[in-house]
Design a protein around this motif. Structure first.
Motif, mmCIF file in Angstrom:
data_model
loop_
_atom_site.group_PDB
_atom_site.id
_atom_site.type_symbol
_atom_site.label_atom_id
_atom_site.label_comp_id
_atom_site.label_asym_id
_atom_site.label_seq_id
_atom_site.Cartn_x
_atom_site.Cartn_y
_atom_site.Cartn_z
ATOM 1 N N HIS A 5 0.855 -1.196 0.000
ATOM 2 C CA HIS A 5 0.000 0.000 0.000
ATOM 3 C C HIS A 5 0.887 1.241 0.000
ATOM 4 C CE1 HIS A 5 -3.723 2.123 2.011
ATOM 5 N NE2 HIS A 5 -3.083 2.940 1.172
ATOM 6 N N HIS A 7 1.462 5.470 -1.993
ATOM 7 C CA HIS A 7 1.022 6.529 -2.921
ATOM 8 C C HIS A 7 2.264 7.174 -3.528
ATOM 9 C CE1 HIS A 7 -3.197 6.145 -1.648
ATOM 10 N NE2 HIS A 7 -2.634 5.739 -0.519
ATOM 11 N N HIS A 42 -5.492 6.307 -4.910
ATOM 12 C CA HIS A 42 -6.927 6.289 -4.625
ATOM 13 C C HIS A 42 -7.711 6.152 -5.922
ATOM 14 C CE1 HIS A 42 -6.478 7.374 -0.428
ATOM 15 N NE2 HIS A 42 -5.602 8.289 -0.785
ATOM 16 N N GLU A 80 -6.114 1.696 -4.450
ATOM 17 C CA GLU A 80 -6.837 1.747 -3.180
ATOM 18 C C GLU A 80 -8.251 2.203 -3.543
ATOM 19 O OE1 GLU A 80 -5.203 4.385 -0.198
ATOM 20 O OE2 GLU A 80 -6.590 3.646 1.322
ATOM 21 N N HIS A 137 -6.329 0.563 6.644
ATOM 22 C CA HIS A 137 -6.231 1.295 7.925
ATOM 23 C C HIS A 137 -7.494 1.335 8.797
ATOM 24 C CE1 HIS A 137 -7.514 4.402 5.079
ATOM 25 N NE2 HIS A 137 -6.336 4.334 4.481
ATOM 26 N N ASP A 195 1.533 2.762 3.405
ATOM 27 C CA ASP A 195 0.579 3.818 2.985
ATOM 28 C C ASP A 195 1.353 5.131 2.803
ATOM 29 O OD1 ASP A 195 -1.723 5.105 2.245
ATOM 30 O OD2 ASP A 195 -2.591 5.210 4.255
ATOM 31 N N HIS A 197 2.849 8.524 1.819
ATOM 32 C CA HIS A 197 2.472 9.771 1.166
ATOM 33 C C HIS A 197 3.637 10.728 1.394
ATOM 34 C CE1 HIS A 197 -1.595 8.153 1.873
ATOM 35 N NE2 HIS A 197 -2.095 9.074 1.080
#
Ligand code: FE2
Length: 255
Positions: A5, A7, A42, A80, A137, A195, A197
């Motif tokens: 996961h 971004h 996303h 995602e 999450h 995740d 970012h």
């Protein structure tokens, strides 16, 4: 280490704002011990639409940049996916990407701080069609923090769940970290992920999270990440019937 996961793709969601930032995150991932990363921008989350073909093209372009910059990271296209009423239509239209090539495992995020009342019904339908949802999450979803049974019901029905490494090591504060610890102890989560970012205070913390998990659970979660990417069965540790104590949020505010 496999991260399922992130971004990292530049300029397509709230993750990396530029190619330079993406390459920087990729270098952080490598320094943290990561070798393979799923690109999970996303999709269908009201702000961002990243259908299958565009993610595949962006991931191939990013891999070429990684190779040109001699960053030893292998990236795979994924998504995602926001749980909305349009999910099953999007799946039928072939616009969804899973963790694996055949989309056996789909990464699903709930709308902010809600578990939609149709989640169970949609997850049942996904599983009937051969797709296992992986809940993103859960430890940061206040509906779940307030009522963990919402998560448990979906897990018992066959869904899986993943924990963000930063949550577990305390970057989002004590309440989230404590809840994450309880989810781990109860075997209500199956993966730890970055995740990643580009955000102040957010960095790659996979190694720190795996160390905190201890060698047995770390090995289990790493094997699960590998199985997700390969589309092979995931071993589920037996789930505890309940969490050990109410969330810190409830303990603080229910008095
Ligand atoms: Fe994410």
């Amino acid at each position: 280490m496999i991260d399922i996961h992130s971004h990292l793709l530049p300029n397509i969601d709230d993750g990396s704002p530029s190619l330079a930032a993406s390459l920087d995150l990729a270098q952080q991932a490598v320094a943290d011990g990561v070798t393979h990363v799923l690109m999970t921008p996303h999709h269908m989350n009201e702000k961002y639409e990243n259908p299958k073909a565009s993610v595949i093209a962006a991931t191939a372009a990013f891999q070429a940049e990684l190779d040109a910059n001699e960053i030893p990271l292998t990236v795979f296209p994924s998504q995602e996916i926001r749980l909305t009423r349009g999910l099953l239509d999007e799946l039928a239209a072939g616009e969804l990407l899973g963790a694996d090539e055949n989309a056996k495992y789909l990464l699903i995020e709930f709308p902010d701080n809600v578990v939609p009342d149709y989640a169970g019904q949609y997850f049942y339908e996904l599983q009937r069609l051969g797709h296992t949802p992986i809940i993103a999450h859960p430890e940061r979803n206040t509906a779940i923090i307030n009522n963990p049974e919402l998560l448990k019901d979906l897990l018992k029905q066959g869904a899986l769940a993943q924990l963000t490494a930063s949550s577990y090591v305390g970057t989002f504060g004590t309440m989230v970290a404590e809840f994450a610890e309880q989810l781990v102890a109860a075997n209500w989560v199956n993966f730890v992920v970055s995740d990643a970012h580009v955000l102040p205070g957010r960095k790659y913390e996979m190694t720190a999270a795996l160390q905190k998990l201890g060698s047995q659970r770390a090995a289990e979660y790493e094997a699960n990440a590998k199985a997700a990417v390969n589309g092979t069965p995931i071993k589920r540790a037996p789930m505890a019937a309940s969490l050990t104590k109410p969330s810190l949020f409830k303990r603080l505010f229910s008095k």
